[in-house]
Design a protein around this motif. Structure first.
Motif, short mmCIF file in Angstrom:
data_model
loop_
_atom_site.label_atom_id
_atom_site.label_comp_id
_atom_site.label_asym_id
_atom_site.label_seq_id
_atom_site.Cartn_x
_atom_site.Cartn_y
_atom_site.Cartn_z
N TYR A 239 -2.01 -94.43 -61.69
CA TYR A 239 -1.35 -93.61 -62.75
C TYR A 239 0.17 -93.88 -62.60
O TYR A 239 0.81 -93.45 -63.62
CB TYR A 239 -1.69 -92.50 -62.99
N LEU A 242 2.19 -89.22 -62.44
CA LEU A 242 0.97 -88.75 -63.64
C LEU A 242 1.65 -87.05 -63.44
O LEU A 242 1.97 -86.59 -62.69
CB LEU A 242 0.03 -88.60 -62.89
N ARG A 254 -3.52 -85.84 -69.49
CA ARG A 254 -2.83 -86.55 -68.63
C ARG A 254 -2.02 -87.37 -69.07
O ARG A 254 -2.35 -87.99 -70.34
CB ARG A 254 -3.81 -87.41 -67.74
N GLY A 256 0.47 -90.58 -67.73
CA GLY A 256 0.67 -91.41 -66.67
C GLY A 256 1.96 -92.31 -66.86
O GLY A 256 2.45 -92.59 -68.08
N HIS A 257 2.70 -92.89 -65.97
CA HIS A 257 3.23 -93.93 -65.82
C HIS A 257 4.41 -93.55 -66.15
O HIS A 257 5.59 -94.27 -66.61
CB HIS A 257 3.04 -95.19 -66.81
#
Length: 311
Positions: A239, A242, A254, A256-257
């Motif tokens: 991820y 995150l 969630r 991510g990135h």
């Protein structure tokens, strides 16, 4: 005219002959004695009456005493009236404080959209009026004013109870609205990858994708789609950076990135709050946010939650 005089001893008597002049003289003497006795009685009565009348100093002292008594009675009346006024003033102050709280609650309802702001302006007194009645010109007495305040106090208590109930319902609704997962986690961008099976961008094989990817400009805002508590804020395998948020009822999201993370674990975030900046950390081919919605630990299609904002 003869006057017979009887002696004490031996029963002897003497006869005194009166002529006219002597009789007149004796009558005048008797009359003079009567007049003298009457005049003496009159003078005695006048002297007694004069003795009974108070002197000027006694009159002044008497009226000063009367005035002092009246001043004391007036002071007692004033003190009693002031006590009643103080009690009414205290009650009015308490009622004013309660009215301010009611106005604050009303303003919250306006701000929450439960009531229309153009219909209720809690910053201004209500508009009232009507023709003057000639029969109602007397001021309120203290008992009547006390009764009126008692009725108003009962009405305030009733309104407070109703508004508290409405406030609870409004607060509950607001909390539910805040916790309701809906909308996109970005302010600008486009959908670059769907939920489900797809071709893996790195090895070209068929792979399962637990969320959706939303591409955009690097550094643009990532926002929470619902209120909740941050349970992860940092690097996580695959991820990159995150952010995970728990919204209760088994729902988590969630993001991510992230290029940067703007929250930390334990933070309480609001719906629409910026929680990170879009980036390309972790397993990524370019600036985007990987958005997941998990229900009781299992992923579910985020698209249906995104679509809620359109209804």
């Amino acid at each position: 005219m003869n006057i017979i005089l009887v002696g004490k001893h031996h029963g002897k008597s003497r006869v005194l002959a009166l002529n006219g002049k002597l009789a007149v003289g004796l009558g005048g003497l008797a009359l003079g004695l009567l007049i003298a006795a009457g005049w003496g009685g009159y003078q005695a009565a006048v002297s007694q009456a004069e003795a009974a009348q108070p002197t000027p100093s006694e009159l002044v002292e008497h009226w000063q005493s009367k005035l002092s008594d009246q001043k004391q009675e007036l002071a007692r009346v004033r003190e009693n009236a002031q006590q009643q006024i103080d009690a009414l003033t205290l009650r009015l102050g308490e009622m004013q404080g309660r009215l301010l709280r009611l106005d604050a609650l009303g303003q919250r309802f306006v701000e929450s959209g439960l009531v229309a702001s153009e219909e209720f302006d809690f910053s201004e007194p209500p508009a009232v009026g009507g023709p003057e009645s000639p029969s109602l010109k007397d001021s309120y007495s203290i008992p009547a004013l006390t009764d009126m305040i008692d009725r108003l106090d009962n009405q305030l208590s009733d309104r407070e109870q109703q508004l508290r109930l409405l406030d609870k319902l409004a607060s509950r609704k607001k909390i539910e609205d805040e916790r309701y997962v809906e909308g996109r986690p970005i302010t600008w961008g486009w959908l670059s990858s769907n939920y489900g099976y797809r071709t893996d961008p790195f090895n070209g094989k068929r792979a399962w994708h637990d969320g959706v990817d939303l591409a955009g400009k690097e550094g643009s805002d990532i926002i929470a789609v619902a209120a909740g508590v941050v349970t992860w804020a940092g690097d996580r395998y695959g991820y990159g950076n995150l952010v995970e948020i728990d919204h209760g009822d088994g729902l988590t999201t969630r993001y991510g990135h992230c290029k940067e993370v703007e929250v930390k674990v334990g933070d309480v975030v609001q719906k629409g709050q910026v929680i990170g900046l879009m980036g390309s950390t972790g397993r990524s081919t370019g600036p985007h946010v990987h958005f997941e919605v998990r229900k009781n630990g299992r992923s579910t299609d985020p698209s249906k939650y995104i679509a809620r904002a359109d209804h």
